[in-house]
Scaffold this active site. Sequence first.
Site, mmCIF file in Angstrom:
data_model
loop_
_atom_site.group_PDB
_atom_site.id
_atom_site.type_symbol
_atom_site.label_atom_id
_atom_site.label_comp_id
_atom_site.label_asym_id
_atom_site.label_seq_id
_atom_site.Cartn_x
_atom_site.Cartn_y
_atom_site.Cartn_z
ATOM 1 N N GLY A 147 3.707 36.017 17.366
ATOM 2 C CA GLY A 147 3.333 36.762 16.174
ATOM 3 C C GLY A 147 1.888 36.671 15.744
ATOM 4 N N CYS A 274 -1.740 37.391 29.647
ATOM 5 C CA CYS A 274 -2.478 36.119 29.697
ATOM 6 C C CYS A 274 -2.403 35.543 31.099
ATOM 7 C CB CYS A 274 -1.964 35.128 28.657
ATOM 8 S SG CYS A 274 -0.227 34.687 28.834
#
Length: 370
Positions: A147, A274
């Site tokens: 989040g 990532c």
Amino acid sequence: MSYRRNNIKQQPCEVIVGAQCGNAVLRGAHVYVPGIVSASKFMKGGDVVSVYSDIKGKCKKGAKEFDGTKIFLGNGISELSRKEIFSRLPELKGVGVRMTDPVYLSPSFDNVLPSYLFLQNLPSAVVSHVLDPQPGEKILDLCAAPGGKTTHIAALMHDQGEVIALDKISNKVEKIKQNALLLGLNSIRAFCFDGTKALKLDMVKDTDGEPPFLPESFDRILLDAPCSGLGQRPNMACTWTLKEVTSYQPLQRKLFTVAAELLKPGGVLVYSTCTVTLAENEEQVAWALKTLPHLQLQRQDPQVGGEGMLGAGLSSEQLKRLQRFDPCVVPSQDSDTGSLRDARIEDTMWLANKDCIGFFIAKFVKCKST
């Protein structure tokens, strides 16, 4: 970001943790009880212990000693005795070892001004700026947990508009809601929902505002896709198999297709990972441009990382429109850091790549119907 310390004296009392727990410790965490696999038979609460990670998963749960392959993570103070840890599993969940001398000094900002600050890596913060959300828009964060980007998007919109956050894991969705509440962000609505199923296939009018959604429902979409995570660092070792790494590509393409359908004409889609693999980054961009012709690759602002990597058949101009943070391939440069404030941004990009996680960003715009 962090630096390695090599002069820590190893202790006779040992605690062995799993690879996932070990990576968390390298990045600044304490050792929590569920991550402990083994502890010396004489360990008591308050003992100074050395923590090691069993990266091959060979240590048996509850073992009193382990002579297999292990990586030293640093020293800490045991909060519990060996007996307390293993006699009360699996319900015991608190801190088992409080790290005092970790191998990597990674500063922790947990619970530091929690209603004002949310810790992020540099590339993660860049993503939201590349998306460039505007007040009053409807934004979708398709794979939102934990989040950080969701709350950043809402903040950039001045909490005006609507940010829909989806994730498949219920406790992570609750964490997103908690963070939104803590930061006083009212524009965020989080749902436990599989992003690959977020497109409403029937054209019945959407009246509840909950997933799945009708096509062309969002002004901007962030697809921070599930990936192999090979850009995360510091890391002990690559424990992924080739099969595991390549397994992400089909899932990412499913999510890409759903995101393209949910995006309004003229809307912005940002894809990020990532990881540093060609298959999950540049190859996915090449696939999207071929398979989803209504998507056009765009330049990014800000452009802090380096350009894309060769090998996926993208043109030189297309590679320049990508953004890759890849510390392992950026050469060390001699520079007067005192003069950085006067340097051009393109002259200092190497610095951003030198001390951050590996990351990839691509930005698309959906062509308007003709």
